[in-house]
Design an enzyme around this catalytic site. Sequence first.
Site, mmCIF file in Angstrom:
data_model
loop_
_atom_site.group_PDB
_atom_site.id
_atom_site.type_symbol
_atom_site.label_atom_id
_atom_site.label_comp_id
_atom_site.label_asym_id
_atom_site.label_seq_id
_atom_site.Cartn_x
_atom_site.Cartn_y
_atom_site.Cartn_z
ATOM 1 C CG HIS A 65 45.408 -11.398 -92.666
ATOM 2 N ND1 HIS A 65 45.874 -12.491 -92.633
ATOM 3 C CD2 HIS A 65 45.458 -10.584 -91.417
ATOM 4 C CE1 HIS A 65 46.839 -12.335 -91.467
ATOM 5 N NE2 HIS A 65 46.264 -11.272 -90.657
ATOM 6 C CD GLU A 66 45.573 -6.887 -90.690
ATOM 7 O OE1 GLU A 66 45.016 -7.077 -89.629
ATOM 8 O OE2 GLU A 66 46.714 -7.277 -91.193
ATOM 9 C CG HIS A 102 43.399 -10.330 -87.485
ATOM 10 N ND1 HIS A 102 43.667 -11.566 -86.734
ATOM 11 C CD2 HIS A 102 44.409 -9.974 -88.120
ATOM 12 C CE1 HIS A 102 45.068 -11.758 -87.124
ATOM 13 N NE2 HIS A 102 45.144 -10.936 -87.925
ATOM 14 C CD GLU A 153 48.440 -12.710 -87.346
ATOM 15 O OE1 GLU A 153 48.202 -12.579 -88.755
ATOM 16 O OE2 GLU A 153 48.410 -12.063 -86.507
#
EC number: 3.4.14.4
Length: 757
Positions: free
Chosen positions: A470-471, A475, A528
């Site tokens: 996810h990070e 992103h 997100e």
Amino acid sequence: MGEPEAGSEFAMRAAAAAGPMADAQYILPNDIGVFSLDCREAFRLLSPTERLYAHHLSRAAWYGGLAVLLQTSPEAPYIYALLSRLFRAQDPDQLRQHALAEGLTEEEYQAFLVYAAGVYSNMGNYKSFGDTKFVPNLPKEKLERVILGTKAAQQHPEEVRSLWQTCRELMFSLEPRLRHLGLGKEGITTYFSGDCTMEDAKLAQDFLDSQNLSAYNTRLFKGVSQDGKPCYEVRLASVLGMEPALHSEMTSKLKSYEFRGSHFQVTRGDYAPILQKVVEHLEKAKAYAANSQQEQMLAQYIESFTQGSIEAHKRGSRFWIQDKGPIVESYIGFIESYRDPFGSRGEFEGFVAMVNKAMSAKFECLVASAEQLLKELPWPPAFEKDKFLTPDFTSLDVLTFSGSGIPAGINIPNYDDLRQTDGFKNVSLGNVLAVAYATQREKLTFLEEEDKDLYIRWKGPSFDVQVGLHELLGHGSGKLFVQDEKGAFNFDQETVINPETGEQIQSWYRSGETWDSKFSTIASSYEECRAESVGLYLCLNRQVLEIFGFEGADAEDVIYVNWLNMVRAGLLALEFYTPETSSWRQAHMQARFVILRVLLEAGEGLVTVTPTTGADGRPDAQVRLDRNKIRPVGKPALERFLRKLQVLKSTGDVAGGRALYEGYAAVTDASPECFLTLRDTVLLRKESRKLIVQPNTRLEGSEVQLLEYEASAAGLIRSFSERFPEDGPELEEVLTQLATADARFWKSPSEAPSGQA
């Protein structure tokens, strides 16, 4: 302590007694889970110099975090000051004796402690996760009797009575507009004066864009000028006010403007006394910096907070990105825009943490594989950054995290221009994740019995994988198509084709526009959702799972539990939806609901959500994921969705992005799921988010001591009572003076005497 039982009996009973509106949604239950952040070993391994660096950064973070009270609700600073007064004079055990003598039951006193712990934990009286108000779970009259008879009230009767009178009505009020944070008629916010609407917020954003000013460190206050036109004060957060000062990049901006028939005045000095304390400790931290990058980073942060300059904060962030693999990691400033109803103003936060070397080694392997993994994402190469700027990715044990809440992972800085040209850093907060993993089988809602043991075993490991992906690759991926101030494009207009339309690119970001300013109210949640979807998509990659040490049947279980956790979270998300305003109150949870909708839409029995009746005879529900259909059905559905998300983001297509995202985020009672009805079931069985007790650091001579506290509401209160030993009363006076100076911008609280605390 374990997590609370959803809808615990005492909470239900007390809510009913407190009146028809005080339902369990607006109180924190007495048996709420409280956990301590464990960082003892990581702190022990620091050198004396590293401890001093961490100490002063922590002090800066804690001081700055007080600004969040002023960013949340008009009454929050008064509530904080009142509670701090009470617990400085008598600790929770001493106050308990007084409260019981005044007629409170043990349950009622515990409810008061939980409320106080909630205010400290959220830096205000609205939940940081969900933006819902919470009120004391005991009668107002009883609490008043206790407060006015305390030792604090005996020592300072006028001040304590004044604080109580200023905040007592708003502390308990659940009138519709005050139940949630929001703008205009939809809620309360102190980022904007009470008369601001979404139209005002849009006009102000256009003004800020026209002047190349960031909204991150601003608040907006509306008035009417002498000629009857609307006038707006854009107030920057800074130590310096409007007094004459040496020329800086900010002084030329501090003036009056005419913009689209309205007056705008750019001022500064918001939170000035608080930021002065931040700057003092950043100056002290500089003396213990490990290298020149840290020194220059801190110098720019000091400049940013002194002058009110986001450009200086960006320069500091550049040095921060260059400071690879520090032993003590930190970041501080006006960072996340989740709680601004418009989505562009940053809440103050600061964190200080120490490296966890074992997990960091796995993340380093993931970073090494990142360029290859980016090619697996389902959009054409032209939609990916021209060059992957290899980031730092470390697992950290948090020492200090100030602000309204603690995330499990972070990908920062949030400045689009830096992310595209300088890169970013990823951090996974290991000791926060350890708290998040703590799950008791009997508290697991909405899962089939045969899934529960598997879920408990693999939730932690699967979450490590999801947070990492996810990070770093969520992103950290994707390109924004931009035309700069000179008219030059960062993509080839002739050759780049939109894969959704088959045509050339029709839209992009112009100079001064950012992702947040353009997509505003949906920007945070949309991003997100994109990052969560990348995590689900890439966790199917065997190379990724091998990096984290999973192969064969274990790897398949990690995938299954990661996807199962996401679809369950999509159902739990309904707690954070407000039917009265058709709005979502939490970006991550809205994102997870959207993903649930996408996977339900895929059909073929991949995901089912079925209403049931629980063993207690009350409504329940069950989420089922067919693990054999994740790859053949789930992956293609996610691939199509992810491509659309990225293309709309890259091209700055706000209309298309809103239509897609708001379509999936709509909550209706359409069959077969009947989500509005299911929301009642989710609320009936909801769990309260855990409270986290953080340690303090204290300087004794030249040595820094770590002070730890028990995992309880009383322990959390003690940690705050000891957080500002030198200047607690002074800080409370500062907070109430700042709140009082701006009280006119909201109808309440009624003006309190200046300097009352």
